[in-house]
Motif scaffolding. Structure first.
Motif, PDB file in Angstrom:
ATOM      1  N   LEU A  78       0.871  -1.169   0.000  1.00 43.75           N
ATOM      2  CA  LEU A  78       0.000   0.000   0.000  1.00 43.75           C
ATOM      3  C   LEU A  78       0.908   1.217   0.000  1.00 43.75           C
ATOM      4  N   ALA A  79       0.845   1.972  -1.061  1.00 46.28           N
ATOM      5  CA  ALA A  79       1.674   3.179  -1.166  1.00 46.28           C
ATOM      6  C   ALA A  79       0.997   4.152  -2.117  1.00 46.28           C
ATOM      7  N   ASP A  80       1.049   5.421  -1.779  1.00 38.86           N
ATOM      8  CA  ASP A  80       0.480   6.485  -2.610  1.00 38.86           C
ATOM      9  C   ASP A  80      -0.979   6.228  -2.967  1.00 38.86           C
ATOM     10  N   GLY A  81      -1.738   5.641  -2.030  1.00 36.79           N
ATOM     11  CA  GLY A  81      -3.157   5.398  -2.244  1.00 36.79           C
ATOM     12  C   GLY A  81      -3.472   4.206  -3.124  1.00 36.79           C
ATOM     13  N   THR A  82      -2.461   3.390  -3.473  1.00 35.14           N
ATOM     14  CA  THR A  82      -2.690   2.210  -4.305  1.00 35.14           C
ATOM     15  C   THR A  82      -2.414   0.950  -3.497  1.00 35.14           C
ATOM     16  N   LEU A  83      -3.431   0.115  -3.388  1.00 34.12           N
ATOM     17  CA  LEU A  83      -3.309  -1.193  -2.743  1.00 34.12           C
ATOM     18  C   LEU A  83      -3.021  -2.198  -3.847  1.00 34.12           C
ATOM     19  N   GLU A 112     -14.532  -0.023  11.357  1.00 38.41           N
ATOM     20  CA  GLU A 112     -13.836   0.406  10.140  1.00 38.41           C
ATOM     21  C   GLU A 112     -13.507  -0.757   9.203  1.00 38.41           C
ATOM     22  N   ASP A 113     -13.978  -1.963   9.497  1.00 42.23           N
ATOM     23  CA  ASP A 113     -13.676  -3.124   8.658  1.00 42.23           C
ATOM     24  C   ASP A 113     -14.246  -2.937   7.259  1.00 42.23           C
ATOM     25  N   ARG A 114     -13.508  -3.451   6.266  1.00 41.13           N
ATOM     26  CA  ARG A 114     -14.006  -3.403   4.896  1.00 41.13           C
ATOM     27  C   ARG A 114     -13.357  -4.476   4.037  1.00 41.13           C
ATOM     28  N   VAL A 115     -14.075  -4.847   2.980  1.00 43.39           N
ATOM     29  CA  VAL A 115     -13.581  -5.814   2.000  1.00 43.39           C
ATOM     30  C   VAL A 115     -13.421  -5.082   0.679  1.00 43.39           C
ATOM     31  N   ILE A 116     -12.255  -5.280   0.041  1.00 45.99           N
ATOM     32  CA  ILE A 116     -11.923  -4.571  -1.191  1.00 45.99           C
ATOM     33  C   ILE A 116     -11.682  -5.583  -2.302  1.00 45.99           C
ATOM     34  N   ASP A 117     -12.360  -5.416  -3.425  1.00 46.76           N
ATOM     35  CA  ASP A 117     -12.111  -6.237  -4.617  1.00 46.76           C
ATOM     36  C   ASP A 117     -11.033  -5.553  -5.438  1.00 46.76           C
ATOM     37  N   LEU A 118      -9.933  -6.269  -5.670  1.00 40.02           N
ATOM     38  CA  LEU A 118      -8.857  -5.713  -6.485  1.00 40.02           C
ATOM     39  C   LEU A 118      -9.112  -6.030  -7.959  1.00 40.02           C
ATOM     40  N   VAL A 119      -8.607  -5.176  -8.817  1.00 41.35           N
ATOM     41  CA  VAL A 119      -8.813  -5.292 -10.263  1.00 41.35           C
ATOM     42  C   VAL A 119      -7.502  -5.707 -10.921  1.00 41.35           C
ATOM     43  N   ALA A 122      -2.592  -4.791 -16.254  1.00 37.99           N
ATOM     44  CA  ALA A 122      -1.960  -5.317 -17.471  1.00 37.99           C
ATOM     45  C   ALA A 122      -0.732  -6.164 -17.150  1.00 37.99           C
ATOM     46  N   ASP A 123      -0.023  -5.850 -16.055  1.00 39.53           N
ATOM     47  CA  ASP A 123       1.191  -6.610 -15.721  1.00 39.53           C
ATOM     48  C   ASP A 123       0.888  -7.897 -14.956  1.00 39.53           C
ATOM     49  N   GLY A 124      -0.393  -8.222 -14.744  1.00 43.30           N
ATOM     50  CA  GLY A 124      -0.764  -9.463 -14.054  1.00 43.30           C
ATOM     51  C   GLY A 124      -1.045  -9.283 -12.575  1.00 43.30           C
ATOM     52  N   GLY A 125      -0.643  -8.157 -12.000  1.00 41.80           N
ATOM     53  CA  GLY A 125      -0.932  -7.893 -10.596  1.00 41.80           C
ATOM     54  C   GLY A 125      -2.351  -7.387 -10.422  1.00 41.80           C
ATOM     55  N   PHE A 126      -2.774  -7.265  -9.196  1.00 44.19           N
ATOM     56  CA  PHE A 126      -4.096  -6.750  -8.872  1.00 44.19           C
ATOM     57  C   PHE A 126      -3.929  -5.507  -8.017  1.00 44.19           C
ATOM     58  N   SER A 127      -4.763  -4.483  -8.269  1.00 43.16           N
ATOM     59  CA  SER A 127      -4.643  -3.270  -7.468  1.00 43.16           C
ATOM     60  C   SER A 127      -5.968  -2.532  -7.404  1.00 43.16           C
ATOM     61  N   SER A 128      -5.997  -1.538  -6.521  1.00 40.76           N
ATOM     62  CA  SER A 128      -7.163  -0.683  -6.354  1.00 40.76           C
ATOM     63  C   SER A 128      -6.716   0.591  -5.648  1.00 40.76           C
ATOM     64  N   GLN A 129      -7.356   1.691  -5.973  1.00 42.64           N
ATOM     65  CA  GLN A 129      -7.080   2.954  -5.287  1.00 42.64           C
ATOM     66  C   GLN A 129      -7.840   2.931  -3.960  1.00 42.64           C
ATOM     67  N   GLN A 130      -7.121   3.005  -2.855  1.00 42.04           N
ATOM     68  CA  GLN A 130      -7.737   2.926  -1.532  1.00 42.04           C
ATOM     69  C   GLN A 130      -7.047   3.835  -0.549  1.00 42.04           C
ATOM     70  N   THR A 131      -7.807   4.316   0.411  1.00 44.64           N
ATOM     71  CA  THR A 131      -7.251   5.053   1.536  1.00 44.64           C
ATOM     72  C   THR A 131      -7.561   4.234   2.789  1.00 44.64           C
ATOM     73  N   ILE A 132      -6.534   3.758   3.442  1.00 38.90           N
ATOM     74  CA  ILE A 132      -6.680   2.970   4.663  1.00 38.90           C
ATOM     75  C   ILE A 132      -6.172   3.829   5.814  1.00 38.90           C
ATOM     76  N   SER A 133      -6.970   3.938   6.872  1.00 39.12           N
ATOM     77  CA  SER A 133      -6.549   4.777   7.995  1.00 39.12           C
ATOM     78  C   SER A 133      -5.386   4.122   8.733  1.00 39.12           C
ATOM     79  N   ASP A 134      -4.565   4.943   9.337  1.00 43.47           N
ATOM     80  CA  ASP A 134      -3.402   4.462  10.069  1.00 43.47           C
ATOM     81  C   ASP A 134      -3.831   3.615  11.255  1.00 43.47           C
ATOM     82  N   GLY A 135      -2.991   2.629  11.583  1.00 44.44           N
ATOM     83  CA  GLY A 135      -3.256   1.775  12.733  1.00 44.44           C
ATOM     84  C   GLY A 135      -2.858   0.339  12.459  1.00 44.44           C
ATOM     85  N   VAL A 136      -3.212  -0.533  13.394  1.00 44.94           N
ATOM     86  CA  VAL A 136      -2.939  -1.961  13.277  1.00 44.94           C
ATOM     87  C   VAL A 136      -4.144  -2.618  12.614  1.00 44.94           C
TER      88      VAL A 136
END
Length: 165
Positions: A78-83, A112-119, A122-136
């Motif tokens: 998770l970096a720069d809003g991309t999971l 704050e629980d949530r489930v995210i579907d990644l898309v 083109a390079d075979g990886g999966f990603s999504s634009q997400q903002t996750i709050s700081d914490g454990v």
């Protein structure tokens, strides 16, 4: 020579009131301190039904051992809003799942629980634009790989400044 005689002080109702207030004041202060520490530091797991969870434990443990024998490596970033999630086999060759779901669960509460579907990218990886709050967080990744059960990766992460450490 004069002798002063001190008469013992009488124990009055005001003394008893002060004693009771001090006693319960200490008890309440300790309870509030302990509750605050528990709320801010506890990292236990919340389950809906402890009986059902205990009944499923052995089955899940066996599935985990079978999956660990594959020696697959999942990488979640998770970096720069991309999971982003990538999966590779024991030899390091990319595995291309048909779908990936990532569940972020807070260890102490589920507000704050949530489930995210990644898309798929083109390079075979999966990603999504997400903002996750700081914490454990407890992160559960389910990757559909064509097996009977999805490849599941569960780990505890710390999100700080919008990135997984």
């Amino acid at each position: 020579m004069t002798t002063r005689r001190h008469s013992p002080r009488e124990f009055t109702g005001y003394h008893m009131l002060a004693l009771i207030l001090a006693f319960f004041g200490v008890i309440i202060a300790v309870n509030l301190t302990m509750a605050t520490l528990a709320r801010t530091s506890w990292t236990g797991l919340v389950v809906q039904n402890t009986y059902v969870a205990s009944q499923e434990f052995n089955r899940k443990a066996e599935e985990g051992r079978a999956q660990a024998a594959l020696h697959w490596q999942g990488k979640l970033t998770l970096a720069d809003g991309t999971l982003r999630y990538e999966l590779a086999d024991a030899a390091g060759k990319a595995i291309l799942p048909t779908g990936v779901k990532v569940a972020f669960r807070h260890p102490a509460y589920d507000a704050e629980d949530r489930v995210i579907d990644l898309v798929r990218q083109a390079d075979g990886g999966f990603s999504s634009q997400q903002t996750i709050s700081d914490g454990v967080w407890i992160v559960e990744v389910d990757a559909q790989t064509g097996r009977e059960r999805p490849y599941r990766q569960v780990r505890r992460v710390i999100v700080r400044n919008g990135a997984i450490e």
